[in-house]
Design a protein around this motif. Structure first.
Motif, PDB file in Angstrom:
ATOM      1  N   GLU A  77      -4.034 -33.876  44.238  1.00  0.00           N
ATOM      2  CA  GLU A  77      -3.128 -33.470  43.162  1.00  0.00           C
ATOM      3  C   GLU A  77      -1.914 -34.396  43.145  1.00  0.00           C
ATOM      4  O   GLU A  77      -1.412 -34.752  42.097  1.00  0.00           O
ATOM      5  N   SER A  78      -1.452 -34.759  44.336  1.00  0.00           N
ATOM      6  CA  SER A  78      -0.283 -35.640  44.456  1.00  0.00           C
ATOM      7  C   SER A  78      -0.493 -36.580  45.630  1.00  0.00           C
ATOM      8  O   SER A  78      -0.937 -36.160  46.691  1.00  0.00           O
ATOM      9  N   LYS A  79      -0.163 -37.865  45.443  1.00  0.00           N
ATOM     10  CA  LYS A  79      -0.313 -38.844  46.527  1.00  0.00           C
ATOM     11  C   LYS A  79       1.029 -39.167  47.176  1.00  0.00           C
ATOM     12  O   LYS A  79       1.092 -39.978  48.089  1.00  0.00           O
ATOM     13  N   LYS A  80       2.109 -38.548  46.679  1.00  0.00           N
ATOM     14  CA  LYS A  80       3.429 -38.707  47.277  1.00  0.00           C
ATOM     15  C   LYS A  80       4.017 -37.326  47.470  1.00  0.00           C
ATOM     16  O   LYS A  80       4.108 -36.546  46.533  1.00  0.00           O
ATOM     17  N   VAL A  92      -6.360 -31.413  48.071  1.00  0.00           N
ATOM     18  CA  VAL A  92      -7.341 -32.474  47.864  1.00  0.00           C
ATOM     19  C   VAL A  92      -8.667 -31.797  47.521  1.00  0.00           C
ATOM     20  O   VAL A  92      -8.973 -30.724  48.023  1.00  0.00           O
ATOM     21  N   THR A  93      -9.427 -32.453  46.629  1.00  0.00           N
ATOM     22  CA  THR A  93     -10.721 -31.896  46.252  1.00  0.00           C
ATOM     23  C   THR A  93     -11.796 -32.951  46.452  1.00  0.00           C
ATOM     24  O   THR A  93     -11.523 -34.146  46.362  1.00  0.00           O
ATOM     25  N   THR A  99      -0.496 -30.369  54.053  1.00  0.00           N
ATOM     26  CA  THR A  99       0.927 -30.101  54.259  1.00  0.00           C
ATOM     27  C   THR A  99       1.572 -31.341  54.867  1.00  0.00           C
ATOM     28  O   THR A  99       1.064 -31.897  55.843  1.00  0.00           O
ATOM     29  N   ALA A 100       2.699 -31.777  54.268  1.00  0.00           N
ATOM     30  CA  ALA A 100       3.443 -32.940  54.762  1.00  0.00           C
ATOM     31  C   ALA A 100       4.340 -32.501  55.910  1.00  0.00           C
ATOM     32  O   ALA A 100       5.174 -31.616  55.748  1.00  0.00           O
ATOM     33  N   LEU A 101       4.171 -33.137  57.083  1.00  0.00           N
ATOM     34  CA  LEU A 101       4.918 -32.744  58.277  1.00  0.00           C
ATOM     35  C   LEU A 101       6.079 -33.677  58.589  1.00  0.00           C
ATOM     36  O   LEU A 101       7.120 -33.238  59.053  1.00  0.00           O
ATOM     37  N   LYS A 102       5.879 -34.982  58.409  1.00  0.00           N
ATOM     38  CA  LYS A 102       6.951 -35.940  58.676  1.00  0.00           C
ATOM     39  C   LYS A 102       6.737 -37.193  57.837  1.00  0.00           C
ATOM     40  O   LYS A 102       5.656 -37.397  57.291  1.00  0.00           O
ATOM     41  N   VAL A 103       7.764 -38.032  57.769  1.00  0.00           N
ATOM     42  CA  VAL A 103       7.716 -39.254  56.963  1.00  0.00           C
ATOM     43  C   VAL A 103       6.640 -40.196  57.500  1.00  0.00           C
ATOM     44  O   VAL A 103       6.516 -40.374  58.720  1.00  0.00           O
ATOM     45  N   GLY A 104       5.859 -40.786  56.596  1.00  0.00           N
ATOM     46  CA  GLY A 104       4.823 -41.739  56.991  1.00  0.00           C
ATOM     47  C   GLY A 104       3.687 -41.731  55.977  1.00  0.00           C
ATOM     48  O   GLY A 104       3.819 -41.190  54.884  1.00  0.00           O
ATOM     49  N   LYS A 105       2.577 -42.339  56.368  1.00  0.00           N
ATOM     50  CA  LYS A 105       1.379 -42.354  55.530  1.00  0.00           C
ATOM     51  C   LYS A 105       0.208 -41.903  56.387  1.00  0.00           C
ATOM     52  O   LYS A 105       0.148 -42.211  57.580  1.00  0.00           O
ATOM     53  N   ASP A 109     -15.405 -40.120  51.686  1.00  0.00           N
ATOM     54  CA  ASP A 109     -14.437 -40.773  50.818  1.00  0.00           C
ATOM     55  C   ASP A 109     -13.074 -40.297  51.299  1.00  0.00           C
ATOM     56  O   ASP A 109     -12.966 -39.270  51.978  1.00  0.00           O
ATOM     57  N   SER A 110     -12.045 -41.060  50.960  1.00  0.00           N
ATOM     58  CA  SER A 110     -10.722 -40.675  51.438  1.00  0.00           C
ATOM     59  C   SER A 110      -9.650 -41.062  50.436  1.00  0.00           C
ATOM     60  O   SER A 110      -9.892 -41.821  49.505  1.00  0.00           O
ATOM     61  N   VAL A 111      -8.458 -40.503  50.674  1.00  0.00           N
ATOM     62  CA  VAL A 111      -7.306 -40.789  49.836  1.00  0.00           C
ATOM     63  C   VAL A 111      -6.094 -40.905  50.758  1.00  0.00           C
ATOM     64  O   VAL A 111      -5.967 -40.157  51.723  1.00  0.00           O
ATOM     65  N   GLU A 112      -5.236 -41.906  50.464  1.00  0.00           N
ATOM     66  CA  GLU A 112      -4.027 -42.077  51.273  1.00  0.00           C
ATOM     67  C   GLU A 112      -2.881 -41.322  50.604  1.00  0.00           C
ATOM     68  O   GLU A 112      -2.704 -41.394  49.392  1.00  0.00           O
ATOM     69  N   ILE A 113      -2.132 -40.602  51.417  1.00  0.00           N
ATOM     70  CA  ILE A 113      -0.984 -39.838  50.911  1.00  0.00           C
ATOM     71  C   ILE A 113       0.254 -40.283  51.681  1.00  0.00           C
ATOM     72  O   ILE A 113       0.222 -40.414  52.901  1.00  0.00           O
ATOM     73  N   GLU A 114       1.318 -40.533  50.933  1.00  0.00           N
ATOM     74  CA  GLU A 114       2.576 -40.982  51.534  1.00  0.00           C
ATOM     75  C   GLU A 114       3.558 -39.818  51.565  1.00  0.00           C
ATOM     76  O   GLU A 114       3.695 -39.084  50.591  1.00  0.00           O
ATOM     77  N   VAL A 115       4.234 -39.669  52.712  1.00  0.00           N
ATOM     78  CA  VAL A 115       5.248 -38.629  52.861  1.00  0.00           C
ATOM     79  C   VAL A 115       6.611 -39.307  52.913  1.00  0.00           C
ATOM     80  O   VAL A 115       6.835 -40.203  53.723  1.00  0.00           O
ATOM     81  N   GLU A 116       7.487 -38.867  52.018  1.00  0.00           N
ATOM     82  CA  GLU A 116       8.826 -39.446  51.933  1.00  0.00           C
ATOM     83  C   GLU A 116       9.847 -38.492  52.539  1.00  0.00           C
ATOM     84  O   GLU A 116       9.589 -37.302  52.674  1.00  0.00           O
ATOM     85  N   GLU A 117      11.009 -39.050  52.836  1.00  0.00           N
ATOM     86  CA  GLU A 117      12.132 -38.281  53.358  1.00  0.00           C
ATOM     87  C   GLU A 117      12.514 -37.208  52.349  1.00  0.00           C
ATOM     88  O   GLU A 117      12.535 -37.454  51.153  1.00  0.00           O
TER      89      GLU A 117
END
Length: 148
Positions: free
Chosen positions: A17-20, A29-30, A62-68, A86-94
């Motif tokens: 749904e969201s990559k950031k 993710v589906t 669930t985003a736990l800390k900053v990173g990818k 298959d996979s998807v990269e998700i970035e976690v921002e501050e």
């Protein structure tokens, strides 16, 4: 008559749904399998870094800390043991901190007839207390020396 053969699993496609995300946010993710009528397919979710992203068996991330981190879906088809990923990269921002307004700002001193204010607003009683304490300590030291 023979039962219809189950179509063999060919691929899986992962979408998010969201990559950031910001720390503390969630997304889903589906996994879409091809062919869509493939039977007896199990999806297993994994994350490349459990300290950055957590994923549950339903695909809730669930985003736990900053990173990818990379979220991977592994689709396994029953007896055929067909496995595709298959996979998807998700970035976690501050998490952006919202500045909280100061409810009680310090009043700005008014200018007055050219008087200059120096130093800070420490109470004169604080200085008096410190001086009295120092005098008492000195008196004790001197008394101890005379006895000693």
């Amino acid at each position: 008559p023979k039962p219809e053969p189950t179509p063999e699993l060919k691929s899986v496609t992962v979408t998010a749904e969201s990559k950031k995300l910001k720390v503390g946010e969630e997304t889903t993710v589906t996994a879409k399998v091809d062919p869509t009528d493939a039977k007896d397919v199990t999806i297993i979710w994994t994350t490349s870094d459990e300290t950055v992203l957590k994923v549950d068996e339903a695909g809730k991330v669930t985003a736990l800390k900053v990173g990818k981190a990379t979220i991977t879906a592994t689709a396994v088809q029953g007896e055929k043991k067909v496995k595709v990923t298959d996979s998807v990269e998700i970035e976690v921002e501050e998490e952006t901190a919202t500045p909280t307004p100061n409810p009680d700002p310090q009043p700005t001193p008014e200018k007055n007839d050219g008087a200059v204010q120096t130093g800070d607003n420490v109470s004169p009683m604080l200085y008096a207390g410190a001086a009295m304490t120092a005098a008492a300590v000195l008196a004790l030291i001197q008394r101890k020396r005379r006895k000693g």
